[in-house]
Design an enzyme around this catalytic site. Structure first.
Site, short mmCIF file in Angstrom:
data_model
loop_
_atom_site.label_atom_id
_atom_site.label_comp_id
_atom_site.label_asym_id
_atom_site.label_seq_id
_atom_site.Cartn_x
_atom_site.Cartn_y
_atom_site.Cartn_z
N LEU A 1 13.70 -5.85 -4.10
CA LEU A 1 13.75 -5.64 -5.27
C LEU A 1 13.41 -5.99 -6.33
O LEU A 1 13.35 -5.34 -7.43
CB LEU A 1 15.48 -5.86 -4.89
CG LEU A 1 16.71 -5.54 -5.93
CD1 LEU A 1 16.94 -3.78 -6.00
CD2 LEU A 1 18.33 -6.10 -5.95
N SER A 2 13.96 -6.86 -6.57
CA SER A 2 13.08 -7.89 -7.92
C SER A 2 12.02 -7.63 -8.47
O SER A 2 10.97 -7.01 -7.40
CB SER A 2 13.45 -9.53 -7.57
OG SER A 2 14.02 -9.66 -7.21
N ARG B 1 25.62 -12.90 1.02
CA ARG B 1 25.73 -13.44 -0.61
C ARG B 1 26.72 -14.63 0.21
O ARG B 1 26.77 -15.38 -0.29
CB ARG B 1 26.27 -12.37 -1.63
CG ARG B 1 26.09 -13.05 -2.66
CD ARG B 1 26.52 -12.30 -3.67
NE ARG B 1 25.77 -11.73 -4.38
CZ ARG B 1 25.72 -10.30 -5.24
NH1 ARG B 1 26.61 -9.41 -5.29
NH2 ARG B 1 24.88 -9.93 -5.83
N GLY C 1 17.10 -45.71 -6.04
CA GLY C 1 16.02 -45.32 -6.22
C GLY C 1 15.43 -44.73 -5.18
O GLY C 1 14.25 -43.34 -5.27
N GLU D 1 19.88 -13.76 -5.57
CA GLU D 1 20.37 -12.87 -4.78
C GLU D 1 22.37 -12.93 -5.98
O GLU D 1 22.98 -12.82 -5.38
CB GLU D 1 21.53 -13.49 -3.15
CG GLU D 1 19.99 -12.69 -2.20
CD GLU D 1 20.46 -13.06 -0.78
OE1 GLU D 1 21.89 -12.72 -0.65
OE2 GLU D 1 19.71 -13.48 -0.37
C1 LIG Z 1 13.28 -18.37 -4.54
C2 LIG Z 1 13.60 -17.31 -4.59
C3 LIG Z 1 13.49 -16.37 -3.69
C4 LIG Z 1 13.80 -14.95 -3.53
N1 LIG Z 1 13.82 -13.61 -2.80
C5 LIG Z 1 14.31 -12.59 -3.80
C6 LIG Z 1 13.51 -11.35 -2.47
O1 LIG Z 1 13.02 -11.68 -1.24
N2 LIG Z 1 13.42 -10.65 -3.12
C7 LIG Z 1 14.44 -10.23 -4.24
O2 LIG Z 1 14.01 -8.54 -4.20
N3 LIG Z 1 14.57 -10.80 -5.41
C8 LIG Z 1 14.08 -12.27 -4.75
N4 LIG Z 1 14.77 -13.57 -5.69
C9 LIG Z 1 14.68 -12.70 -7.33
C10 LIG Z 1 15.93 -13.17 -7.75
O3 LIG Z 1 16.19 -12.61 -7.19
C11 LIG Z 1 15.66 -12.92 -9.36
O4 LIG Z 1 14.86 -14.07 -9.34
C12 LIG Z 1 17.48 -13.42 -9.81
O5 LIG Z 1 18.56 -12.12 -9.29
C13 LIG Z 1 17.01 -13.42 -11.34
O6 LIG Z 1 16.55 -13.05 -12.06
P1 LIG Z 1 15.25 -13.22 -13.19
O7 LIG Z 1 14.68 -13.75 -12.20
O8 LIG Z 1 14.87 -11.63 -13.78
O9 LIG Z 1 16.05 -13.76 -13.94
P2 LIG Z 1 16.69 -13.44 -15.12
O10 LIG Z 1 17.74 -12.04 -14.90
O11 LIG Z 1 15.69 -13.20 -16.77
O12 LIG Z 1 17.94 -13.77 -15.32
C14 LIG Z 1 17.85 -15.26 -16.30
C15 LIG Z 1 18.82 -15.77 -16.09
O13 LIG Z 1 20.29 -15.39 -17.22
C16 LIG Z 1 20.92 -16.08 -16.72
N5 LIG Z 1 22.26 -14.37 -16.34
C17 LIG Z 1 21.91 -12.94 -16.04
N6 LIG Z 1 21.81 -12.16 -16.22
C18 LIG Z 1 23.51 -13.07 -17.03
C19 LIG Z 1 24.72 -12.33 -17.60
N7 LIG Z 1 25.08 -11.31 -16.78
N8 LIG Z 1 25.23 -13.32 -17.73
C20 LIG Z 1 24.83 -14.32 -18.56
N9 LIG Z 1 23.75 -14.68 -18.75
C21 LIG Z 1 23.32 -14.30 -17.60
C22 LIG Z 1 21.45 -16.54 -15.47
O14 LIG Z 1 21.48 -17.66 -15.59
C23 LIG Z 1 20.06 -15.87 -14.83
O15 LIG Z 1 19.68 -17.30 -14.01
C24 LIG Z 1 13.68 -14.17 -5.74
C25 LIG Z 1 14.10 -15.39 -6.95
C26 LIG Z 1 13.65 -17.35 -6.21
C27 LIG Z 1 14.19 -17.88 -7.46
#
Ligand SMILES: Cc1cc2nc3c(=O)[nH]c(=O)nc-3n(C[C@H](O)[C@H](O)[C@H](O)COP(=O)(O)OP(=O)(O)OC[C@H]3O[C@@H](n4cnc5c(N)ncnc54)[C@H](O)[C@@H]3O)c2cc1C
Length: 407
Positions: free
Chosen positions: A133-134, A249, A347, A370
C-alpha cells in the site's frame, strides 16, 4: 513463564485455550533462543514460513484455504498466536503476520478462483505473501497514493513505486493498491494481486532496519496485470485496504503484548537474582513500583487487544475504534515496559544481543506501521466525536417529540 491467567477471561472459548497451549509448545520447541543475523534474515523468514505451515499454524491466518472450512478469520486465535510467537522470536511473529496481512484481502474480497489459486499455497507455506500500500509520499496519507493502474485491453498496466513493503524481494505475490481514478483521493483506488515474477515488477531497493526483516521498495514499469487479478470491483481499493487492516490492527497490539510480556519476564528474573545493597533488586520499592507499572500496562493492553478481537469475532462488521485503541495502547505500553526492563538490567540491558536490547529495537516500528500512533488517535477522536454528535442529535429529537406531545 509469563502470566497465563488472562486465558480464563470470558473473551476466550475452550478452543482458544487449547490453541494457546499448542502454540506455546510449538514455540518452546522450535523458537526458543532463535536468532538471525541481518545477512540470513531472508532465508530465516522462508524457513519460518515453512515451519509455521508444517505446524498447521498458518491455517489460522488463511482459514478460507480449505474447502468447506469456516472462511472467517478468528481474530482471537490470530492475536493469541501472534502474542506467543512474539514472546519467543520477533521474526516468527513477522512471518506469521505477513502471510495473513498479505493474503487477507484475498480471504476477504477474493473471488472463488482467486482464493483457490492463492490461499492453499499461502497456508502450506509454498507462497509468501505481501501487502503493498505505502509509497514514499503516501504513508499515513493514503489518499496521496500515486501508483497508477490504467485499463488496457483485457487488464491493467501498473506504473509507480511502493516502499516499506515487508517481504519485499522474497514474496511470491503482492496485493498492490493503485489509482484507477473512479473518484478523487482514496475513493479512486483498486486492489490487484500481482505475482512477483510479472514482467515490469522489480525490487528497486532493499531497506535495512534496526530490527532486521525483509523490507524493500518495489518499482512497477508498464507492469501488465490481467483483469482476473483485480480484487473486488474497481474503486474498492481503499475499502479493501481498510477492511484488511481492521482485522490485523488489533493483532499488531497482540505482537506488542508478546514483546512486553517477554520484557516483564526478563525483568522479574533479573530483579529476583541481582543482588544489590545486600539484597535482591526486587526488594527495592522503586523497583517494585516499576514492576507494578509494567504488570498493569500489560493487563490493560491485553484487555484492549482481546476486547477488539472478541468484538470482531462476535460479528461486529467494523471494529475501527476498538482496533485503533488496542493498537495504540498496546504498542505504546510495550515501548514503556521494554524501556523499564532495559533500565532494570543496568549495563546488561544495552549489550547487543541481550533479549531486552533486542526487544528495545524490535518494538519500535510497531508504533509506526499499520497506522502511526497519532493516526490511531485521530481515528479514535473522530469516532468518539461522531458518537457524541449522534447522541446529542437523538437527545434533541426526543426533546422535540416530548415538547410536541406536551402541546
Ligand atoms: C518496519 C515497517 C514495515 C512496514 N511494512 C509495510 C507493508 O508491508 N506494507 C505497506 O504498505 N506499508 C508498510 N509500512 C509502511 C507504514 O505503514 C508507514 O511507514 C506508515 O503508514 C507511516 O507512513 P510514513 O512512513 O510515510 O510516515 P508519514 O506518513 O510521513 O508520517 C510521519 C509521522 O507523522 C506523524 N503523523 C502522521 N499522521 C499524523 C496526523 N494525522 N496527526 C499527527 N501526526 C501525524 C506520525 O508520527 C508519523 O509517524 C511499513 C513501515 C515500517 C516502518
Amino acid at each position: 513463564m509469563p502470566d497465563r491467567s488472562f486465558l480464563a477471561w470470558p473473551f476466550f472459548e475452550e478452543r482458544h485455550r487449547a490453541l494457546a497451549r499448542e502454540v506455546e509448545h510449538f514455540a518452546s520447541h522450535h523458537l526458543a533462543g532463535m536468532e538471525s543475523t541481518p545477512g540470513e534474515v531472508d532465508e530465516t523468514c522462508r524457513e519460518l514460513v515453512r515451519c509455521l505451515a508444517d505446524a498447521g499454524l498458518l491455517r489460522h491466518v488463511v482459514p478460507a484455504a480449505r474447502d468447506g472450512a469456516d472462511p472467517r478469520l478468528d481474530v482471537r486465535a490470530l492475536a493469541l498466536i501472534r502474542e506467543t510467537l512474539a514472546r519467543f522470536a520477533a521474526l516468527a511473529d513477522f512471518a506469521f503476520a505477513m502471510q495473513g496481512l498479505g493474503s487477507g484481502a484475498i480471504s476477504l474480497f477474493g473471488c472463488p478462483q482467486q482464493r483457490r489459486a492463492y490461499l492453499p499455497e499461502v497456508a502450506a507455506g509454498r507462497k509468501i505473501a505481501a501487502f503493498a500500500l505505502s509509497e514514499r509520499e503516501a504513508g499515513s496519507d493514503v489518499a496521496a497514493l500515486a501508483t497508477t493502474a490504467e485499463p488496457d485491453g483485457g487488464g491493467f498496466v501498473l506504473n509507480g513505486a511502493k516502499t516499506w513493503i515487508s517481504n519485499g524481494g522474497i514474496a511470491d505475490f503482492y496485493v498492490v493498491f493503485a489509482r484507477t481514478g473512479e473518484a478523487p483521493g482514496a475513493r479512486g483506488l483498486s486492489a490487484f494481486i500481482v505475482d512477483a515474477e510479472r514482467p515490469g515488477l522489480a525490487m528497486a531497493e532493499r531497506i535495512e532496519l534496526i530490527a532486521p526483516h525483509p523490507l524493500a521498495t518495489l518499482r512497477f514499469e508498464d507492469c501488465r496485470v490481467p483483469r482476473a487479478q483485480l480484487l473486488g470491483e474497481p474503486g474498492q481499493g481503499f475499502k479493501i485496504a481498510l477492511a484488511t487492516l481492521d482485522v490485523f490492527r488489533p493483532t499488531v497490539g497482540a505482537a506488542a503484548l508478546g514483546f512486553a510480556r517477554r520484557a516483564l519476564d526478563e525483568a522479574l528474573a533479573r530483579a529476583a537474582s541481582r543482588q544489590l545493597f545486600g539484597g535482591p533488586l526486587a526488594d527495592l520499592q522503586m523497583v517494585q513500583g516499576k514492576l507494578a507499572d509494567m504488570a498493569v500496562a500489560i493487563d490493560a493492553a491485553a484487555l484492549l487487544v482481546y476486547r477488539a478481537a472478541w468484538a470482531k469475532d462476535a460479528g461486529a462488521e467494523r471494529i475501527t475504534r476498538e482496533a485503533a485503541m488496542a493498537k495504540l495502547f498496546a504498542t505504546e505500553a510495550a515501548q514503556r515496559v521494554i524501556d523499564d526492563a532495559v533500565q532494570l538490567h543496568g549495563g546488561q540491558g544495552v549489550v547487543a544481543g541481550h533479549p531486552v536490547e533486542r526487544l528495545y529495537r524490535e518494538v519500535r516500528a510497531l508504533r509506526i506501521y499499520e497506522g502511526a500512533s497519532e493516526v490511531q488517535k485521530v481515528v479514535i477522536a473522530r469516532q468518539t466525536l461522531a458518537a457524541h454528535a449522534k447522541e446529542r442529535a437523538q437527545a434533541a429529537h426526543h426533546e422535540g417529540e416530548a415538547a410536541r406531545r406536551a402541546t
